[in-house]
Design a protein around this motif. Structure first.
Motif, PDB file in Angstrom:
ATOM      1  N   GLY A 237       0.868  -1.243  -0.083  1.00  0.00           N
ATOM      2  CA  GLY A 237      -0.123   0.020   0.010  1.00  0.00           C
ATOM      3  C   GLY A 237       0.895   1.253  -0.122  1.00  0.00           C
ATOM      4  O   GLY A 237       0.562   2.125  -0.676  1.00  0.00           O
ATOM      5  N   PHE A 238       2.094   1.253   0.719  1.00  0.00           N
ATOM      6  CA  PHE A 238       2.675   2.461   0.889  1.00  0.00           C
ATOM      7  C   PHE A 238       3.430   2.343  -0.319  1.00  0.00           C
ATOM      8  O   PHE A 238       3.561   3.470  -1.016  1.00  0.00           O
ATOM      9  N   PHE A 239       3.920   1.264  -1.087  1.00  0.00           N
ATOM     10  CA  PHE A 239       4.694   1.301  -2.145  1.00  0.00           C
ATOM     11  C   PHE A 239       3.696   2.006  -3.222  1.00  0.00           C
ATOM     12  O   PHE A 239       4.172   2.893  -4.236  1.00  0.00           O
ATOM     13  N   ALA A 240       2.373   1.598  -3.367  1.00  0.00           N
ATOM     14  CA  ALA A 240       1.605   2.222  -4.463  1.00  0.00           C
ATOM     15  C   ALA A 240       1.294   3.712  -4.447  1.00  0.00           C
ATOM     16  O   ALA A 240       1.631   4.542  -5.283  1.00  0.00           O
ATOM     17  N   ILE A 241       1.170   4.079  -3.104  1.00  0.00           N
ATOM     18  CA  ILE A 241       1.152   5.436  -2.744  1.00  0.00           C
ATOM     19  C   ILE A 241       2.129   6.227  -3.473  1.00  0.00           C
ATOM     20  O   ILE A 241       2.192   7.516  -3.963  1.00  0.00           O
ATOM     21  N   SER A 242       3.414   6.040  -2.752  1.00  0.00           N
ATOM     22  CA  SER A 242       4.673   6.441  -3.256  1.00  0.00           C
ATOM     23  C   SER A 242       4.990   6.559  -4.606  1.00  0.00           C
ATOM     24  O   SER A 242       5.390   7.683  -5.395  1.00  0.00           O
ATOM     25  N   THR A 243       4.730   5.406  -5.473  1.00  0.00           N
ATOM     26  CA  THR A 243       4.737   5.230  -6.772  1.00  0.00           C
ATOM     27  C   THR A 243       3.985   6.212  -7.737  1.00  0.00           C
ATOM     28  O   THR A 243       4.255   6.605  -8.646  1.00  0.00           O
ATOM     29  N   ILE A 244       2.562   6.128  -7.041  1.00  0.00           N
ATOM     30  CA  ILE A 244       1.622   7.141  -7.962  1.00  0.00           C
ATOM     31  C   ILE A 244       2.035   8.409  -8.082  1.00  0.00           C
ATOM     32  O   ILE A 244       2.043   9.067  -9.035  1.00  0.00           O
TER      33      ILE A 244
END
Length: 589
Positions: A237-244
């Protein structure tokens, strides 16, 4: 009774003396890895040149200029450069410039070195959690530092922008340390994610830390399947937010090929490039790098296969650290192979050497750990294996120390002092090919950036951010002997071959200025020449530090000087640190 007490006191004193002696020996052993940093501080002091090079003119140049113009914004700090968003390094550079009240590139070099030292401290903590042997850990730490700070990568450490490549590496090894700590699992996930975000917003390759850090969750044997699933969901979830956020308004760099173009390359080219990238730790030729890379990759893979059922926390950490280099190699192959050719392969660029340390280090640590674990009762075999590996490693590292390294450091310094001189003299005489030395033409796009460098330097000069800045008034220091114009000879094409030697008070000159006085007796510069040629005769007379004080050049004097006469030409040793001209003597005056 008194005799017994005296003997007891004497024994305690002897024990304390032995302990003290051992501690002193340990302190002395620590001097070995610490001395490497001392040597590099000396190298930066002696050979570092306070001038931005390559991409520094854009990043952090733009951010620093905006800061001193009171126009700095989060958008500019966060802005894309090539494939990267260098938010964290930009903050560090701007804060450093604000503290120093100038853009000091040598200070940035020292910051990069201090950051490398902190990484060594983290590596040492990881080694302490892996091995109990003090001397083995010092041996491994020394290997790490010799590889990280190898002379073959000296140009990486003599630039101010090294830190943006170090931060992702540091974040990965910090996450490895967090994995070994006995703390709350949710806290671990938050910390993993935080350092992965820092890595991602420092350099484009930092995204790899997300994938490698997954290993610390998947292979955490203390967690149940349910706990692992929750941890993975939170982390992803953190990865998705950061990458978006990272890819909002992202633009594919026009000078770079698309990753999808890798499909046009043959399997042989892909394997060769990937192996050369992994093996570039020595900074050697492409073919040798391929061989070294294959040896490292096969060794790492065999260790993983043979010990997959034996994966304890102690070696999971090192497999993850080794895999980090491999993952970077995969990313680099996909994104850079389509841009490479046989004459100029990105795989063997010095920029990547700092990332390559972790594969050979992990292999050595794992081998030594397994030898220690599986051969507890065979001390002779352990010692023999340890010392044999030490000899092999010493031979391996010795390849990083060519005898020509001093010559290469001097050449680096002379080139950039020469270019620094030309930039600072740009208002008096503009020599484009000299200024372009700060943008080596490793890629065609750099040839388009001459105006960027000149404009940026003038803007920073007006803000009093670069020191000593652009030469406004010619300051001549006449007292003393600073060198000679030995020869002025005309060739068949009408050009003049001019040669001589030039020095300053404590070192060779940064460049040589050729000029003549006009009718108003004002000095008109006609050329700027580089320095660095060997003059044994001068070194014998003035000292070894002036051995490379020679200079020469072909100059079209007739077209540059009205009514040319040899007696008109004047030479000056230029000090780029103080913007001072030192007159050279000439037999033609």
């Amino acid at each position: 009774m008194q005799l017994a007490n005296f003997r007891k006191i004497k024994i305690i004193y002897m024990i304390n003396t032995i302990k003290s002696s051992i501690l002193k020996k340990r302190n002395l052993v620590f001097l070995l890895p610490l001395s490497i940093y001392g040597i590099w501080i000396l190298i930066i002091y002696l050979y570092g040149v306070n001038i931005p090079i390559l991409d520094q003119w854009k990043v952090p140049g733009k951010q620093i200029e905006s800061f001193f113009n009171n126009q700095l914004s989060f958008t500019l700090l966060y802005s894309q450069h090539n494939e990267s968003r260098k938010l964290i390094p930009n903050l560090i550079f701007v804060i450093l410039a604000a503290i120093l009240k100038e853009w000091n590139v040598k200070a940035e070099m020292i910051i990069g070195l201090l950051f490398a030292f902190l990484m060594s401290v983290i590596i040492y903590f990881l080694l302490l959690l892996t091995n109990k042997s003090f001397y083995k850990n010092i041996f491994l730490l020394t290997i790490y530092e010799l590889l990280l700070l190898s002379p073959s990568s000296f140009s990486r450490w003599l630039r101010g922008i090294t830190i943006h490549r170090l931060i992702p590496d540091a974040c990965l090894i910090v996450n490895a340390l967090i994995f070994r700590l006995n703390i709350n699992q949710n806290l671990k996930i938050y910390l993993y994610s935080f350092f992965c975000i820092v890595a991602q917003y420092s350099f484009s390759g930092g995204i790899v830390t997300w994938f490698v850090s997954l290993i610390f969750i998947v292979f955490n044997n203390k967690l149940s399947l349910k706990e692992k699933f929750k941890s993975l969901c939170l982390f992803i979830g953190f990865f998705a937010i950061s990458t978006i956020c990272y890819f909002i308004n992202y633009v594919q760099p026009s000078s770079h090929t698309k990753p999808s173009e890798i499909v046009k390359s043959s399997w042989q080219d892909i394997i060769s490039y990937f192996s050369a990238f992994l093996g570039n730790i020595l900074g050697e030729a492409y073919e040798l790098d391929i061989l070294i890379g294959l040896i490292l990759l096969i060794s790492f893979t065999l260790l993983l296969i043979l010990n997959f059922k034996f994966l304890k926390e102690e070696i999971i950490v090192w497999f993850a650290i080794g895999f980090y280099t491999i993952a970077l190699g995969i990313i680099n192959t996909i994104t850079r192979l389509p841009m490479s050719n046989s004459a100029n392969s990105h795989a063997i660029r010095v920029d990547y050497i700092t990332h390559l340390v972790y594969l050979p280090l992990s292999i050595i640590v794992i081998i030594l750990y397994l030898l220690d674990y599986k051969n507890k009762n065979n001390q002779m075999f352990k010692n023999l294996s340890f010392y044999s590996l030490g000899i092999i490693t010493a031979f391996y590292i010795s390849k990083n120390y060519p005898t020509k390294i001093l010559h290469e450091l001097q050449e680096w310094q002379y080139n950039y002092n020469y270019s620094k001189s030309c930039i600072q003299l740009v208002n008096i005489y503009q020599k484009n090919d000299c200024i372009m030395l700060v943008l080596p033409s490793v890629e065609p796009k750099y040839s388009l950036n001459l105006n960027l460098v000149i404009t940026k330097f003038k803007n920073l000069n007006q803000l009093n951010v670069v020191k000593p800045g652009i030469v406004k008034d010619i300051k001549i220091y006449s007292q003393g002997e600073w060198g000679y114009i030995d020869s002025i000879q005309e060739d068949q094409n009408g050009f003049f071959n001019i040669s001589g030697w030039a020095k300053l008070q404590t070192r060779v000159a940064d460049s040589v200025i050729l000029a003549y006085p006009n009718e108003s007796n004002a000095l008109i510069v006609v050329d700027i020449l580089s320095i660095g040629q060997v003059r044994q005769d001068i070194s014998k007379f003035y000292g070894l530090k002036y051995q490379n004080s020679g200079w020469s050049g072909y100059v079209d004097l007739k077209s540059k000087i009205p009514n040319f006469n040899k007696s008109y030409i004047q030479g000056y040793a230029f000090d780029a640190k103080q913007n001072i001209f030192y007159p050279l003597k000439s037999s033609h005056s």
